[in-house]
Design a protein around this motif. Structure first.
Motif, PDB file in Angstrom:
ATOM      1  N   THR A  40      -4.812  42.770  60.945  1.00 48.80           N
ATOM      2  CA  THR A  40      -4.890  43.224  62.464  1.00 48.80           C
ATOM      3  C   THR A  40      -3.778  44.232  62.570  1.00 48.80           C
ATOM      4  OG1 THR A  40      -6.131  40.974  62.909  1.00 48.80           O
ATOM      5  CG2 THR A  40      -5.515  42.544  64.632  1.00 48.80           C
ATOM      6  N   MET A  41      -2.373  43.855  62.251  1.00 47.43           N
ATOM      7  CA  MET A  41      -1.469  44.523  62.681  1.00 47.43           C
ATOM      8  C   MET A  41      -1.240  45.821  62.028  1.00 47.43           C
ATOM      9  SD  MET A  41       1.070  41.296  62.198  1.00 47.43           S
ATOM     10  CE  MET A  41       2.618  42.161  61.912  1.00 47.43           C
ATOM     11  N   LEU A  47      -4.210  48.383  63.603  1.00 49.15           N
ATOM     12  CA  LEU A  47      -3.571  48.695  64.884  1.00 49.15           C
ATOM     13  C   LEU A  47      -3.030  49.837  64.653  1.00 49.15           C
ATOM     14  CD1 LEU A  47      -3.103  48.651  67.989  1.00 49.15           C
ATOM     15  CD2 LEU A  47      -1.520  47.003  67.671  1.00 49.15           C
ATOM     16  N   ARG A  48      -1.741  49.775  63.873  1.00 46.54           N
ATOM     17  CA  ARG A  48      -0.740  50.806  63.760  1.00 46.54           C
ATOM     18  C   ARG A  48      -1.392  52.126  62.989  1.00 46.54           C
ATOM     19  NH1 ARG A  48       1.666  46.968  60.500  1.00 46.54           N
ATOM     20  NH2 ARG A  48       1.728  47.668  58.251  1.00 46.54           N
ATOM     21  N   LEU A  49      -2.095  51.857  62.022  1.00 49.27           N
ATOM     22  CA  LEU A  49      -2.918  53.157  61.508  1.00 49.27           C
ATOM     23  C   LEU A  49      -3.932  53.793  62.483  1.00 49.27           C
ATOM     24  CD1 LEU A  49      -3.658  51.777  57.994  1.00 49.27           C
ATOM     25  CD2 LEU A  49      -2.043  53.228  58.451  1.00 49.27           C
ATOM     26  N   SER A  87       7.139  52.490  66.402  1.00 45.63           N
ATOM     27  CA  SER A  87       7.803  51.137  66.211  1.00 45.63           C
ATOM     28  C   SER A  87       6.682  49.863  66.308  1.00 45.63           C
ATOM     29  CB  SER A  87       8.702  51.102  67.464  1.00 45.63           C
ATOM     30  OG  SER A  87       9.701  52.091  67.389  1.00 45.63           O
ATOM     31  N   ALA A  88       6.967  49.303  65.543  1.00 49.26           N
ATOM     32  CA  ALA A  88       5.955  47.946  65.344  1.00 49.26           C
ATOM     33  C   ALA A  88       6.747  46.517  64.873  1.00 49.26           C
ATOM     34  CB  ALA A  88       4.946  48.106  64.444  1.00 49.26           C
ATOM     35  N   VAL A 111       1.476  45.418  69.309  1.00 51.00           N
ATOM     36  CA  VAL A 111       1.786  46.467  70.083  1.00 51.00           C
ATOM     37  C   VAL A 111       2.509  47.297  69.087  1.00 51.00           C
ATOM     38  CG1 VAL A 111       3.179  47.254  72.057  1.00 51.00           C
ATOM     39  CG2 VAL A 111       2.112  45.149  71.966  1.00 51.00           C
ATOM     40  N   VAL A 112       2.166  48.703  69.320  1.00 50.14           N
ATOM     41  CA  VAL A 112       2.646  50.019  68.500  1.00 50.14           C
ATOM     42  C   VAL A 112       3.078  50.732  69.428  1.00 50.14           C
ATOM     43  CG1 VAL A 112       2.320  51.863  66.982  1.00 50.14           C
ATOM     44  CG2 VAL A 112       1.375  49.356  66.630  1.00 50.14           C
TER      45      VAL A 112
END
Length: 503
Positions: A327-328, A331-333, A264-265, A231-232
């Motif tokens: 994967t993380m 997602l945030r990019l 926020s991640a 989640v971001v």
């Protein structure tokens, strides 16, 4: 006399007293530029390439600190012994981006003292602001999570006059600057809130309700907590101060050339705590030998929270860990690219106490983290993102800069991504503000944790980066569920496909 007791700066077992000629410079080492050579000696360290805490001549120190402009180099900036390290990888053909990189390299050295430990004055100032300006009311005997005081607003911001001003000011009577904002613009920042989530992790309406519950600090230990890595949370979130602790003057409704978003991640938590137990059982192959077990086979706990180590070195499942780290990062990019963010300011996510030094895998995890985002950046093609900057401050006893420098500067496997990447031993807020003033939309990474409450222990004197960001930005207004109703509005949650890389 001013007493500096900061092992992160001086590496001394005892405090050192330094005579000061400027009384109001008590806690801010940057303000001591005229006499810094009398209290801190600087030069490159051949082992760590750090410019901190080794001898150099007083004249060269003064000359370095008085320099107002620095010439960029393609690799590290070792030619000037007092210049913070930086490096650039990839093709930086865009003139505006190249100028920004040069400007970042020309920033004054980061103040690594003022907020490196207990942030007493900044905590008290934020508490006063939240109480007397925003209307925060602590709920006696209640907490969002263990150790985090619960609160509510006496009047929702939505019910206040739009022209009403909220004023953040330092409690230090010598500090004249104030950061002012109107209720109308705070509400606009709040409306920008989004929670991007991996579509295959939070599935259907049940998945959204789980996410909504988690963003109130109510995620269950284990599997629900582990999902929070995917989640971001983003929102336009202005910066109140750099890490020198000095409030940036601002008038209400003042426009900025470029917006700053806080991103926020969560990272993987190898600190072995009960809430994040799945991070241990998923990534540590021999976790039953690394930690003491109860008779029924569950990990033995200290203070009902921490796993008890046996002293055995952990065996990391590198393939699984690298996969999830990628994967993380993807997602945030992708989340930031969809928002139109042009400059991404990353920090060392999960590479402090969460990295696993206590079980012997800290450096391995740091290397994998750098490798993961390098590989993602080599695979992705962005519509908006023009530059990724890693803010990696170097401290004598702790640094992540060298791990990212090795990953991106590997001669056998050089970085081949389309997006230029810069590394900087620098204040992340200083980088973000520089990019914003140059007209770029900026995303600043906030290393959060799986409890999902923004700022978490922000009233506990700034123990970690997450808490320090709560004290130095408007994040409590834009990303805290007790202040911004949009945090709990599932229509603000956006699914992202993280399964494949773009070509």
């Amino acid at each position: 006399e001013f007493t500096i007791d900061s092992p992160s700066l001086l590496q001394a077992p005892h405090t050192r007293s330094v005579s000061m000629g400027v009384r109001q410079m008590a806690s801010c080492i940057e303000r001591l530029r005229a006499c810094v050579s009398e209290c801190v000696k600087v030069t490159p360290d051949p082992a760590s390439e750090s410019w901190i805490n080794t001898p150099c001549s007083s004249s060269s120190a003064r000359q370095c600190l008085r320099s107002e402009s620095r010439q960029p180099s393609q690799k590290s900036t070792d030619s000037n012994p007092c210049q913070p390290q930086s490096a650039l990888f990839g093709d930086c053909s865009d003139v505006d981006v190249a100028q920004l990189v040069s400007a970042i390299r020309s920033l004054r050295p980061m103040d690594k003292v003022t907020m490196s430990g207990r942030c007493l004055s900044q905590t008290r100032d934020m508490e006063r602001f939240m109480t007397y300006q925003v209307g925060m009311c602590t709920l006696p005997g209640k907490s969002f999570v263990a150790g985090v005081k619960a609160f509510e607003l006496d009047t929702p911001l939505e019910d206040l006059p739009r022209e009403h001003e909220l004023v953040y000011a330092s409690g230090d009577p010598r500090a004249l600057a104030a950061f002012r904002m109107s209720v109308a613009e705070v509400l606009e920042w709040q409306r920008s809130y989004r929670a991007f989530y991996a579509a295959d992790v939070y599935v259907g309406s049940a998945g959204l309700q789980t996410l909504r519950r988690s963003l109130q600090g109510r995620s269950k230990p284990g599997e629900e907590a582990a999902r929070m890595k995917f989640v971001v949370r983003t929102a336009e979130t202005p910066v109140i101060m750099r890490f020198d602790g000095r409030v940036l003057p601002r008038e209400a409704n003042a426009s900025s050339p470029g917006k700053i978003y806080l991103v926020s991640a969560c990272g993987i938590n190898f600190a072995a705590r009960m809430h994040d137990c799945e991070d241990i059982t998923r990534y540590i192959k021999n976790w039953k030998q690394v930690y003491q077990l109860e008779s029924r086979g569950a990990p033995k706990l200290r203070l009902k929270r921490d796993f008890v180590p046996t002293g055995r070195t952990a065996v990391l499942d590198e393939e699984r860990c690298l996969h999830d780290l990628k994967t993380m990062a993807r997602l945030r990019l992708r989340a930031q690219d969809s928002l139109g963010i042009q400059v991404v300011v990353e920090s060392a996510l999960g590479l402090g106490v969460f990295a696993g030094d206590s079980i012997g895998i800290g450096d391995l995890v740091r290397g994998l983290s750098a490798q993961a985002i390098k590989e993602v950046l080599e695979q992705e093609r962005f519509r908006s993102i023009k530059l990724v900057v890693f803010s990696l401050p170097i401290f004598p006893k702790h640094e992540n800069y060298s791990h990212f420098s090795r990953a991106f500067g590997d001669g056998r496997h050089p970085y081949t991504g389309c997006t230029p990447v810069a590394l900087a031993d620098q204040d992340m807020h200083a980088i973000a503000l520089e990019a914003s003033q140059a007209g770029f939309a900026v995303g600043e990474l906030n290393p959060a944790d799986s409890h999902g409450v923004f700022g978490e222990y922000w009233q506990n004197l700034g123990p970690g980066t997450e808490e320090k960001l709560a004290l130095t930005t408007c994040g409590l207004l834009t990303q805290h569920h007790a202040v911004n109703p949009a945090v709990l509005c599932t229509s603000r949650y956006v699914a992202v496909d993280t399964s494949t890389a773009t070509s």
